[in-house]
Scaffold this active site. Structure first.
Site, PDB file in Angstrom:
ATOM      1  CG  HIS A  92       3.549  25.393  -3.892  1.00  0.00           C
ATOM      2  ND1 HIS A  92       2.768  26.457  -4.540  1.00  0.00           N
ATOM      3  CD2 HIS A  92       4.742  25.404  -4.625  1.00  0.00           C
ATOM      4  CE1 HIS A  92       2.841  26.647  -5.108  1.00  0.00           C
ATOM      5  NE2 HIS A  92       3.888  26.029  -6.373  1.00  0.00           N
ATOM      6  N   GLY A 135      -5.943  -9.301   2.981  1.00  0.00           N
ATOM      7  CA  GLY A 135      -6.390  -9.126   3.540  1.00  0.00           C
ATOM      8  C   GLY A 135      -7.504  -9.220   3.671  1.00  0.00           C
ATOM      9  CB  THR A 155      -5.425 -23.805   0.003  1.00  0.00           C
ATOM     10  OG1 THR A 155      -6.062 -24.909  -0.041  1.00  0.00           O
ATOM     11  CG2 THR A 155      -4.155 -23.831  -1.355  1.00  0.00           C
ATOM     12  N   GLY A 193      -8.130 -19.538   4.710  1.00  0.00           N
ATOM     13  CA  GLY A 193      -9.077 -19.730   4.634  1.00  0.00           C
ATOM     14  C   GLY A 193      -9.135 -21.402   5.062  1.00  0.00           C
TER      15      GLY A 193
END
Length: 544
Positions: free
Chosen positions: A218, A387, A472, A530
């Site tokens: 609890h 990440g 990219t 990248g």
């Protein structure tokens, strides 16, 4: 506090109705007594069998409603969040499910549960029902406590009682069997965070570097405030504490272990925790395991509990018997992982190693750059992706560095082929496989290494589907390799890569890669991780 709920007052009834609509609840129904009477019961009840009823405050799901079904509970009485159900709700469950065989109440050892279930039992007896009650107190957090709490061991009591009832045992036999079983149970819990029972203003009592050992279900404070540590160390502490509670009379006894998720521990971490347990001395005394699974939870508590139950033939048979509830994970033998032999794989190093000081220097500098930028690239990737971009590149650098003595550095094409092989073995994520494709294709080329890399990039774009302008790493790679193929040096290639990486910050949206799934407002003014990695790598190489 961010949680999926409407109001605290309606959490329980809305959740129970959602449960009944689910595949796990198709064999169940509820009494028409909302909001005060929240009873989940089997649709089909054999009143020739002992009725097994449990319950308590909600917030411990799947306990208790999730364990209603043949082979376990006949009914569960659900109170408000962390609050015992009222006497009349428990009495209604008894009257709705109990025949001549009688009823066993399985109760956690909390004052509210004991009082409410106890008074309901008295009232049911006054109405002519045969009722017995077993109180479960398996928590060992406070040694010598006169009133140990009932925690995850309660679910084992459900299973023992449900098995006895399904065998057609008498109420007296079922009660004696369960009562004996509860004396064989011991539980300890450990959590990195306590729980929040839908109280927006409530703050955690634990600092970032603190955990608790021996806390209840609890959110009540644990017996010990401890330092956060690695999973192996935390598990060792919990297992050591649990083993210390065992009496010397059970020294040669075999146990089953329950590894219970107290709320929000990811499944990957629960599996890891079982592996951590296997490294403890206590593991040598375990013959069976139940879980890892959520059995008795505490809302969003980030923690686990360990429960031991001493085994004999009867208890083992009861725990192994099939049960209808989906929430019961079953029991299995506890041993070493099964391992199959690897097939024969292509040799990652088919060429004779060779040394070239200039190439060795470039490889070392490149690895240093990627490792040094791991955290920064992860942080950048976290803004638009998952990440891990920095870790992907740094891991590849470490893998290549670890086998530098096996690299054919004196032959560029053989070196590129070997790097491609290493990446196929070790590198994860889309970036890893894309670079493996590029280096492998470059190694097969008949052109000088500069043009070969450009051919490799073309094959990468063909396989991956990205092209310049798609936001990219291609936006940095393409101009850099074009510069090298045109006879430019590393500094000029690095400048071209930097311009390409910087250009990604002004592209409104990505058309390939993880960022393609991210709304344009989140990627604006953030360079592609990248492309940034490629630019930093070439800048580091050129600086040498």
């Amino acid at each position: 506090m961010k949680r999926f709920f409407n109001t605290r007052e309606t959490v329980v009834t809305e959740a129970l109705d959602g449960f009944l609509r689910s595949s796990a609840g198709h064999h169940l129904c509820r009494l028409d007594g909302y909001p005060d009477t929240c009873v989940i019961m089997r649709r089909e009840i054999d009143r020739r069998e002992v009725s097994v009823i449990s319950g308590g405050g909600s917030g411990h799901e799947p306990a208790h409603a999730g364990f209603v079904g043949h082979g376990m509970l006949t009914a569960a009485v659900c109170g408000a969040l962390f609050a015992s159900p009222c006497v009349d709700a428990i009495l209604a469950a008894i009257l709705a499910t109990t025949g001549e065989a009688g009823c066993l109440l399985v109760v956690k050892n909390y004052t509210g549960d004991r009082l409410n279930f106890g008074l309901a039992a008295e009232r049911a007896r006054a109405l002519g029902k045969k009722v017995e009650m077993v109180t479960v107190g398996d928590d060992i957090a406070l040694p010598g406590s006169a009133t140990p709490r009932g925690v995850a061991g309660t679910v084992l009591a459900h299973k023992l009682a449900g098995y006895g009832a399904a065998q057609g045992w008498s109420l007296e036999h079922v009660t004696e069997f369960v009562r004996d079983g509860t004396k064989r149970m011991r539980t300890i819990g450990l959590a990195l965070e306590d729980c929040n029972p839908y109280e927006p203003a409530r703050a955690s009592r634990l600092a970032a570097d603190q955990a608790e050992l021996g806390l209840g279900i609890h959110g009540e404070p644990g017996a010990q405030r401890i330092a956060v540590a690695g999973a192996n160390d935390l598990m060792a502490l919990a297992a050591r504490t649990l083993e210390a509670s065992l009496p010397t009379t059970v020294r040669n006894t075999r146990f089953a272990l329950v590894l219970n998720n107290l709320g929000t521990v990811p499944e990957v971490e629960m599996a890891l925790l079982l592996e951590a347990f296997s490294q403890t001395p206590l593991a040598r005394r375990i013959s069976h395991v139940i879980g890892p699974a959520p059995l008795m939870t505490a809302l969003d508590m980030n923690g686990f509990s360990l429960t031991l139950i001493e085994l004999d033939e009867a208890i083992t048979t009861a725990l192994q018997a099939p049960a209808q509830p989906h929430a019961w994970p079953g029991i299995t033998t506890f041993g070493s992982p099964s391992v199959a032999p690897m097939p024969t794989m292509p040799d990652a190093f088919p060429f004779t190693p060779g040394h070239d000081p200039a190439v060795a220097s470039l490889l070392a500098r490149g690895a240093d750059v990627l490792v040094a930028n791991e955290a920064a690239l992860n942080e950048l990737d976290g803004k638009i992706g998952d990440g891990d971009a920095g870790s992907t590149f740094a891991s590849a650098a470490r893998d290549i560095t670890a086998v530098r003595d096996r690299l054919p550095m004196n032959d560029p094409h053989q070196l590129m082929t070997t790097i491609g092989n290493i990446l196929t073995q070790h590198a994860g994520g889309s970036s890893g496989v894309l670079f493996a494709i590029m280096f492998s294709a470059a190694g097969r080329s008949k052109q000088p290494w500069q043009q070969a890399l450009r051919e490799g990039l073309a094959h990468m774009m063909e396989c991956g589907g990205a092209k310049p302008g798609d936001r990219t790493m291609i936006d940095a790679l393409y101009p850099a390799l074009e510069a090298l193929a045109a006879g430019k040096d590393l500094k000029q290639a690095a400048l071209a890569a930097r311009r390409g990486a910087d250009a990604t910050t002004t592209m409104d949206s990505a058309r390939a890669g993880r960022a393609a799934y991210v709304p344009s407002e989140h990627v604006r003014n953030v360079p592609d991780p990248g492309a940034e990695a490629v630019a930093r790598l070439l800048e580091g190489l050129a600086a040498g």
